[in-house]
Design an enzyme around this catalytic site. Structure first.
Site, PDB file in Angstrom:
ATOM      1  N   TRP A  26       0.784  -1.150   0.115  1.00  0.00           N
ATOM      2  CA  TRP A  26       0.060  -0.014  -0.030  1.00  0.00           C
ATOM      3  C   TRP A  26       0.824   1.437  -0.098  1.00  0.00           C
ATOM      4  CZ3 TRP A  26      -5.214   1.756  -0.027  1.00  0.00           C
ATOM      5  CH2 TRP A  26      -5.427   3.079   0.427  1.00  0.00           C
ATOM      6  N   ASP A  29      -0.481   9.200   0.546  1.00  0.00           N
ATOM      7  CA  ASP A  29      -0.016  10.446   0.466  1.00  0.00           C
ATOM      8  C   ASP A  29       1.581  10.480   0.067  1.00  0.00           C
ATOM      9  OD1 ASP A  29      -2.338  10.627   1.494  1.00  0.00           O
ATOM     10  OD2 ASP A  29      -1.650  11.746   3.314  1.00  0.00           O
ATOM     11  N   TRP A  53      -4.252   0.091   3.995  1.00  0.00           N
ATOM     12  CA  TRP A  53      -3.916   0.941   4.701  1.00  0.00           C
ATOM     13  C   TRP A  53      -3.222   0.475   6.098  1.00  0.00           C
ATOM     14  CZ3 TRP A  53      -4.949   3.278   9.317  1.00  0.00           C
ATOM     15  CH2 TRP A  53      -4.357   4.573   9.488  1.00  0.00           C
ATOM     16  N   PHE A  85       2.625   9.560  10.308  1.00  0.00           N
ATOM     17  CA  PHE A  85       1.752  10.126   9.350  1.00  0.00           C
ATOM     18  C   PHE A  85       2.372  11.202   8.352  1.00  0.00           C
ATOM     19  CE2 PHE A  85      -2.994   9.189  10.893  1.00  0.00           C
ATOM     20  CZ  PHE A  85      -2.713   7.872  10.666  1.00  0.00           C
ATOM     21  N   SER A  86       1.724  12.062   7.555  1.00  0.00           N
ATOM     22  CA  SER A  86       2.329  12.742   6.736  1.00  0.00           C
ATOM     23  C   SER A  86       2.928  13.908   7.055  1.00  0.00           C
ATOM     24  CB  SER A  86       1.207  13.133   5.541  1.00  0.00           C
ATOM     25  OG  SER A  86       0.470  12.069   4.863  1.00  0.00           O
ATOM     26  N   ARG A 157      -2.493  17.112  12.200  1.00  0.00           N
ATOM     27  CA  ARG A 157      -1.737  16.493  11.564  1.00  0.00           C
ATOM     28  C   ARG A 157      -1.190  17.193  10.275  1.00  0.00           C
ATOM     29  NH1 ARG A 157      -6.518  14.223  11.027  1.00  0.00           N
ATOM     30  NH2 ARG A 157      -7.433  13.582   8.763  1.00  0.00           N
ATOM     31  N   ASP A 158      -0.102  16.365   9.719  1.00  0.00           N
ATOM     32  CA  ASP A 158       0.144  16.670   8.307  1.00  0.00           C
ATOM     33  C   ASP A 158       1.167  18.235   8.326  1.00  0.00           C
ATOM     34  OD1 ASP A 158      -1.084  14.455   8.000  1.00  0.00           O
ATOM     35  OD2 ASP A 158      -2.803  15.598   6.865  1.00  0.00           O
ATOM     36  N   GLU A 205      -7.113  18.084   5.550  1.00  0.00           N
ATOM     37  CA  GLU A 205      -5.795  17.546   5.667  1.00  0.00           C
ATOM     38  C   GLU A 205      -4.669  18.005   4.803  1.00  0.00           C
ATOM     39  OE1 GLU A 205      -7.426  12.792   6.477  1.00  0.00           O
ATOM     40  OE2 GLU A 205      -7.262  13.331   4.510  1.00  0.00           O
TER      41      GLU A 205
END
Ligand code: FRU
Length: 460
Positions: A26, A29, A53, A85-86, A157-158, A205
């Site tokens: 998988w 992003d 994911w 995470f991103s 996040r991100d 996001e």
């Protein structure tokens, strides 16, 4: 424990041939995009252990031309603060963070440690963390002082970090919740203070944030995008962002998500290059899941429609060009299709068509229709309709066709539609037709493409 992914070829029936995919498993992003010393780095949300994911890890690939990618070792593995995470990357040219060793600038990755998404991080919040490389991006070490930023809002996040040259400070755009994003600032990339909250209706996001001049030079603006590619263009006034108006659509396609752009592309190049995860693609029976869009150059235009971005495939695609065919001044008679390429292929098609007010024009590529309807000034493909107005009676279309995707650009990138498709058994490669009136294909150029996996020099 993460084992190395098993070796897998790039020649399966549904393997994209000029879009990045992981060898196996998988991806989602694009993360941490930076350019350093001739190499474009692409990190990506990756599950090294499964086709769906999970176990979020930063995979890593490198390219010298944005076309031929080479997947290297995973860069960030889950830890006690959470799964990875991103986030984003910057080259710390002036050693703001004080982490440099010798003469090689440090490269910093900012990411979200998603607490609570793994047994090891049960009960922990989402926090913003950093990892750095002192060897030009080959290996990364997590910063001992993580997290840099405690939870500001549940699920925040991100982080996207960017240098603000006018005010001499680092900025971070961070997704908070709902449609809210926080902008923070820092002088040392380690300590961050809140600057302002930005609301982008209909967005969430993966923020991106970057300065841009308009196409013809002029003043500097700031562009902020969200995961869906929607964007606002604004200015810095007294040290704060002023964005006005509703976010504009970056791409109308069904599979365009988590857009990010490369940081630290040299001034002499000057391009702002964007890539997206083609969310929702289906690849039955494949050892991988997910692909990236083809990298595009963004340009900021200012005209009677206001400020807007165009998207246009990077010129490096020409490295894959095989055969070239061109047709000039081809008159299409209504309802009389002409086949220009008999069998399915990898294509870069560029055309200009004169389509009278009562007519529609369709080019069918690998069995997928792309239709321009003059009466409604609309481009329709992959169950999506995007606005596209003729200019001086002409419409320009560019189409990149890979095994599992179509990227369609109207009027040199004024409009784009990015989508995943499956091959249509037995279809022709390229057919053109029109309805409701004759059309004139003023110029049509078709390049067939080599596979990026099997040709060209694979970097490293
Ligand atoms: C967007 C996203 C990000 C998050 C990541 C997790 O697709 O939900 O907000 O960091 O994916 O994989």
């Amino acid at each position: 424990m993460h084992s190395a992914p098993p070796k897998s070829g790039y020649d399966q029936a549904l393997r994209p041939q000029f879009h990045f995919t992981a060898r196996t498993n998988w991806i989602n992003d694009p993360n941490g995009l930076f350019y350093y010393r001739g190499t474009y780095h692409l990190f990506f949300q990756h599950n090294p252990e499964g086709i769906e994911w999970g176990n979020m890890t930063w995979g890593h690939a490198e390219s010298r031309d944005l076309v031929h990618w080479h997947q290297v070792s995973n860069a960030l593995l889950p830890d006690a603060l959470g799964t990875m995470f991103s986030g984003s990357a910057v080259v710390d040219w002036h050693n703001s963070a004080g982490l440099q060793k010798g003469s090689t600038p440090t490269i910093l990755l900012f990411y979200t440690a998603a607490g609570g998404t793994s047994p090891a991080s049960t009960g922990k919040p989402f926090t913003q963390c950093m990892a750095y490389s002192t060897d030009g991006g080959a290996t990364f070490t997590k910063y001992a002082g993580n997290p840099l930023i405690q939870e500001l809002a549940g699920g925040n996040r991100d982080p996207k970090v960017v240098w603000d040259a006018e005010d001499g400070r680092w900025l971070m755009a961070l997704y908070l919740d709902g449609d809210r994003f926080e902008i923070l600032h820092s002088s040392d990339l380690l300590h961050w203070q809140k600057l302002q909250t930005v609301v982008l209706p209909g967005c969430d996001e993966c923020p991106d944030l970057f300065p841009m001049m308009t196409h013809r030079g002029g003043r500097q603006y700031w562009v902020m995008t969200a995961a869906n590619g929607h964007y606002v263009v604004g200015q810095m006034v007294d040290g704060k962002f002023q964005f006005s108006g509703a976010p504009l659509v970056g791409d109308f396609g069904p599979n365009f998500y988590a857009v990010q752009s490369w940081s630290d592309i040299s001034k002499s190049d000057g391009r702002r290059i964007q890539i997206a995860w083609m969310r929702g693609g289906q690849y039955p029976g494949m050892p991988f899941n997910g692909e990236m869009s083809f990298p595009c150059v963004l340009k900021l235009h200012h005209d009677s429609a206001g400020l807007w971005l165009s998207r246009w495939p990077v010129r490096e695609i020409s490295r894959l060009y095989a055969d070239r065919h061109q047709w000039n001044n081809l008159t299409l008679t209504t309802d009389k299709p002409i086949t220009l390429a008999p069998s399915v292929g990898l294509w870069d098609v560029d055309l200009s068509v004169r389509c009278p007010a009562e007519a529609s024009f369709t080019i069918t590529v690998n069995g997928h229709d792309i239709t321009y309807t003059a009466a409604t000034e609309a481009l329709t493909t992959m169950n999506t309709t995007a606005p596209l107005a003729a200019r001086k009676g002409l419409v320009q279309l560019r189409i990149l066709a890979d095994v599992t995707s179509l990227e369609v650009y109207g009027n040199r990138g004024r409009t784009s539609v990015t989508g995943c498709v499956l091959p249509v058994a037995g279809s022709a490669g390229i057919t053109v037709t029109c309805h409701g009136g004759n059309c004139e294909l003023v110029k049509l150029t078709v390049h067939s493409l080599h596979s990026a996996w099997s040709t060209g020099s694979r970097p490293k």
